[in-house]
Design an enzyme around this catalytic site. Sequence first.
Site, PDB file in Angstrom:
ATOM      1  N   HIS A   1      -9.079   3.033   9.665  1.00 18.54           N
ATOM      2  CA  HIS A   1      -7.422   2.836  10.850  1.00 18.54           C
ATOM      3  C   HIS A   1      -8.493   3.312  12.139  1.00 18.54           C
ATOM      4  O   HIS A   1      -8.879   4.241  12.758  1.00 18.54           O
ATOM      5  CB  HIS A   1      -6.556   4.146  10.997  1.00 18.54           C
TER       6      HIS A   1
ATOM      7  N   CYS B   1      -3.896  11.069   7.974  1.00 16.56           N
ATOM      8  CA  CYS B   1      -2.636  11.638   8.238  1.00 16.56           C
ATOM      9  C   CYS B   1      -3.356  12.811   8.775  1.00 16.56           C
ATOM     10  O   CYS B   1      -3.680  13.564   8.703  1.00 16.56           O
ATOM     11  CB  CYS B   1      -1.594  11.904   6.948  1.00 16.56           C
TER      12      CYS B   1
ATOM     13  N   PRO C   1       0.316   2.268   3.564  1.00 19.85           N
ATOM     14  CA  PRO C   1       0.935   3.492   3.280  1.00 19.85           C
ATOM     15  C   PRO C   1       1.589   4.072   4.035  1.00 19.85           C
ATOM     16  O   PRO C   1       0.902   4.850   4.961  1.00 19.85           O
ATOM     17  CB  PRO C   1      -0.634   4.295   2.097  1.00 19.85           C
TER      18      PRO C   1
ATOM     19  N   ASN D   1      -7.070  -1.998   9.766  1.00 16.74           N
ATOM     20  CA  ASN D   1      -5.561  -0.980  10.400  1.00 16.74           C
ATOM     21  C   ASN D   1      -5.744  -0.466  11.388  1.00 16.74           C
ATOM     22  O   ASN D   1      -6.553   0.388  11.770  1.00 16.74           O
ATOM     23  CB  ASN D   1      -5.696   0.295   9.428  1.00 16.74           C
ATOM     24  N   GLY D   2      -4.566  -0.922  12.209  1.00 19.00           N
ATOM     25  CA  GLY D   2      -4.149  -0.089  13.363  1.00 19.00           C
ATOM     26  C   GLY D   2      -3.321  -1.458  14.172  1.00 19.00           C
ATOM     27  O   GLY D   2      -4.488  -2.080  14.763  1.00 19.00           O
ATOM     28  N   GLY D   3      -2.021  -1.025  15.079  1.00 22.79           N
ATOM     29  CA  GLY D   3      -1.750  -1.763  15.654  1.00 22.79           C
ATOM     30  C   GLY D   3      -1.497  -3.694  15.297  1.00 22.79           C
ATOM     31  O   GLY D   3      -1.541  -4.211  16.264  1.00 22.79           O
TER      32      GLY D   3
ATOM     33  N   GLN E   1      -1.527   5.910  -2.856  1.00 28.48           N
ATOM     34  CA  GLN E   1      -2.508   6.991  -2.176  1.00 28.48           C
ATOM     35  C   GLN E   1      -2.262   7.831  -2.248  1.00 28.48           C
ATOM     36  O   GLN E   1      -1.185   8.653  -2.884  1.00 28.48           O
ATOM     37  CB  GLN E   1      -2.636   6.405  -0.759  1.00 28.48           C
TER      38      GLN E   1
ATOM     39  N   GLY F   1       1.527  -2.368   9.366  1.00 34.24           N
ATOM     40  CA  GLY F   1       1.904  -0.825   8.849  1.00 34.24           C
ATOM     41  C   GLY F   1       4.004  -1.047   9.181  1.00 34.24           C
ATOM     42  O   GLY F   1       3.962  -1.745   8.564  1.00 34.24           O
TER      43      GLY F   1
END
Length: 336
Positions: free
Chosen positions: A174, A103, A20, A214-216, A73, A236
């Site tokens: 994340h 966030c 998201p 999640n992340g990178g 979400q 993402g």
Amino acid sequence: MTTVTPLAIPDSRALLSVAPMIDWTDRHFRFFLRLITKRSRLYTEMITSAALKYGDKARHLDFDPAEHSIALQLGGADPQELAEAAKLGADWGYDEINLNVGCPSDRVQSGKFGACLMAEPDLVARCVEAMARAVPLPVTVKHRLAIDEMDEAETVFRFVETVRDAGCKRFIVHARKAWLKGLSPKENREIPPLRYELVHALKDRFPDLDLTLNGGIRSLDAATEHLPHLDGVMIGRAAYEDPWIFAEADARFYGGGPGPESRAAVVQAMLPYIERRLAEGVPLKAITRHMLTLYRGQPGGRAWRRYLSEVAHRPGAGPEVVEAALRMTETPALAA
């Protein structure tokens, strides 16, 4: 299209997903991406529970049936308000309800939700419990490792254990700490170091939980490296910067058929959707802004992007603008 061998791992509708992203993963982008991958799970932008309580529900929640499998979400910190928002999502036909605990923006912090909830796992647990009582859908949580000076390992292990005990079975992690003091949201996506090993350690500690990283992650190859150890991978910004990376996702991860025939086929399939949305009063640029990177790195790609950027915003612009841009990718003289 390159022939690929599916991974020898169990099928899961959430094996690969698209993160998201505020201002990006709206219904137009999701429909567009669904033409490239049929099986990857899609997520809405974060929608606050207050926006659904007091705002235009249809504007926030409407989606095309083609977008399934799709998760809603939510952002918020009031258990009852979140339960009501989750019920709306279930009634609207979503497949999953996800709570944002990641966030780091100032707006989210001022509302005392998002990443700052990493410091309040008991409150997150109450929110999850209330949402799970309200809907028959999976209620999941997307979160960070920690915030500010908090120890990442200690924080994330306690957080997951606490929220698991409230009934959450799927966590999207994340793999970064968020700094709420002194870093912008953009910096928070890049500066804190990624700690993939902590997400793997979470799976070792909680083998019965469904854990998504999640992340990178910027390619299907990178996703593949983690899937033998985890239950899912979420991509993402790379999905937005180069959506064609998902063209082989269904074959590689789900054993499905070949992806779309070509980028041009995706554009042609978008035209009826564009006509429907224009008839509802949606401006063309609201849709084509999501299509600008479809031809990234391809002949005619710069002409495609330039033409849509310069022409799609004009009054009365319609599908013919997209068709003209497409011809530029197919005719070298026009793309010059």
